[in-house]
Design an enzyme around this catalytic site. Structure first.
Site, mmCIF file in Angstrom:
data_model
loop_
_atom_site.group_PDB
_atom_site.id
_atom_site.type_symbol
_atom_site.label_atom_id
_atom_site.label_comp_id
_atom_site.label_asym_id
_atom_site.label_seq_id
_atom_site.Cartn_x
_atom_site.Cartn_y
_atom_site.Cartn_z
ATOM 1 N N LYS A 1 111.109 -35.794 -15.330
ATOM 2 C CA LYS A 1 110.152 -36.445 -15.469
ATOM 3 C C LYS A 1 110.163 -36.948 -16.925
ATOM 4 O O LYS A 1 109.142 -36.800 -17.818
ATOM 5 C CB LYS A 1 108.774 -36.035 -14.956
ATOM 6 N N ASP B 1 110.979 -27.257 -0.841
ATOM 7 C CA ASP B 1 110.256 -27.037 0.479
ATOM 8 C C ASP B 1 110.309 -28.291 1.050
ATOM 9 O O ASP B 1 110.386 -28.515 2.475
ATOM 10 C CB ASP B 1 108.980 -26.712 -0.027
ATOM 11 N N TYR C 1 105.665 -21.871 -15.035
ATOM 12 C CA TYR C 1 105.421 -20.653 -14.260
ATOM 13 C C TYR C 1 105.257 -19.427 -15.283
ATOM 14 O O TYR C 1 104.712 -18.357 -15.164
ATOM 15 C CB TYR C 1 106.363 -20.433 -13.181
ATOM 16 N N ASP D 1 110.666 -26.041 -6.822
ATOM 17 C CA ASP D 1 109.760 -25.358 -5.826
ATOM 18 C C ASP D 1 109.253 -26.172 -4.879
ATOM 19 O O ASP D 1 109.129 -25.926 -3.640
ATOM 20 C CB ASP D 1 108.819 -24.683 -6.763
ATOM 21 N N ASP E 1 109.264 -38.273 -8.800
ATOM 22 C CA ASP E 1 108.492 -39.050 -7.522
ATOM 23 C C ASP E 1 109.561 -39.780 -6.639
ATOM 24 O O ASP E 1 109.468 -39.812 -5.428
ATOM 25 C CB ASP E 1 107.568 -39.883 -8.026
#
Length: 360
Positions: free
Chosen positions: A193, A253, A144, A249, A225
């Site tokens: 990851k 959610d 970001y 992020d 994952d």
């Protein structure tokens, strides 16, 4: 703690932002009156409405006020109206700039499944009990805040986004997660990851090292994952989830979806100065002005402010208990209504909440 005087900057923003902000302020005013506090509210333009008024999503006056505040409450920003605005002046760019200017590097999102609302969860009933997750998300790094490029390519165009983390950036958010877990159930799940990404390898290496300094906190590592899968299969296994900006992020959610409505979830962004509190939902411009918005995420963000920034734990618990009582009595906003419950709008929900608070 009594008789506190606090300066609170309000950034209602766009869409339903002003409506839910009014609801939260009414609750805070009730709290101040009952407990003898002096909360001063000052409102400033931010996001799309600021673009319309000044041409910039984060006007200098707004930023200066936020820096001088004891805490900042943000409603919601953005919408299709500003999709054509250049990327450097979009509402979302203003939010990133605000986070950077205030030095906000930690985002905390608590996911709590309220017992009266468990029927809203997409999960089976046996998976919704005892779900209380704190997402601790790094907020100032990752892709970001890296370089974003669009280049020509023989096939047309090539897009690239670069991300990075330093040891120090990982350490400061990890230390917060370990400290928070030590006061909860004593478990941290660090999500990365590391089997693919170099910055995830540094993340895992750094978090592992810090974990040895917190022997009373159990640390586990999950690939992102697998973490997403486990959140659906067995969310009650998690206590504090620590992760990077982009993964946080996305996963937070997903966690919000477990509660049945994104309108219920508050958040805090923390740094060395004033903290920023906001619900995690968007501006929902199609709902604006219809009195159908859910103000609970905004109200619970305000209670987080009372507890985390002002140390007013008793006041925060008082408001939260009143919210749960309304839910238990079947008072619901349109997004949480179920058969046999009473649907009310944003304004009526806040009015009923203030009335419930006065009963206690």
């Amino acid at each position: 703690m009594t008789n506190q005087s606090k300066k609170i900057v309000l950034l209602p923003g766009d869409g339903i932002g002003p409506e839910i902000m009014r609801a939260a302020v009414s609750v805070l005013q009730e709290c101040a009156a009952d407990y003898g506090h002096n909360f001063t509210f000052n409102e400033f333009p931010f996001g799309g409405c600021a673009i319309d008024a000044t041409g910039e999503p984060l006007p200098a006056e707004t930023l200066a006020a936020c820096r001088a505040a004891d805490a900042v409450l943000l409603g919601a920003i953005g919408g299709p109206k500003w999709d054509a605005v250049p990327l450097t002046r979009r509402p979302e760019t203003g939010l990133l700039a605000l986070r950077k200017s205030l030095g906000l590097y930690i985002n905390l999102r608590p996911i709590d499944l309220h017992a009266p609302l468990r029927g809203l969860s997409p999960l089976r009933a046996d998976r919704t009990s005892d779900v209380h997750i704190d997402f601790v998300r790094e907020l100032a790094g990752d892709v970001y805040f890296g370089e974003h490029r669009l280049e020509t390519d023989p096939s047309g165009e090539r897009g690239s986004d670069s991300g990075s983390y330093t040891t120090a950036e990982i350490e400061r958010v990890a230390q917060y997660a370990f400290a928070r877990a030590a006061n909860r159930k004593g478990r941290v799940a660090s999500v990365d990851k590391a089997n693919v990404l170099s910055m995830s390898q540094l993340w895992r290496k750094t978090v592992t090292r810090l974990g040895t300094l917190h022997p009373n906190v159990k640390l586990e590592h999950l690939y992102v994952d697998n973490a997403a899968m486990q959140l659906v299969l067995a969310p009650a296994q998690f206590d504090v989830i620590l992760t990077s900006n982009m993964f946080g992020d996305i996963l937070s959610d997903l966690g919000a979806a477990l509660a049945g409505s994104i309108g219920l979830i508050p958040s805090m962004s923390l740094g060395p100065g004033p903290a920023l509190y906001e619900p995690i939902h968007g501006s929902a411009p199609t709902l604006a002005g219809k009195d159908v918005a859910n103000p609970v995420g905004m109200i619970l963000s305000a209670t987080m402010m009372l507890r985390e920034s002002f140390g007013l734990r008793r006041e925060a618990e008082w408001i939260e208990a009143a919210v749960d009582t309304l839910f238990a009595n079947g008072v619901r906003t349109p997004d949480t209504v179920e058969p046999g419950t009473t649907k009310v709008g944003c304004v009526e929900f806040s009015e009923r909440l203030c009335a419930e608070m006065k009963k206690v």
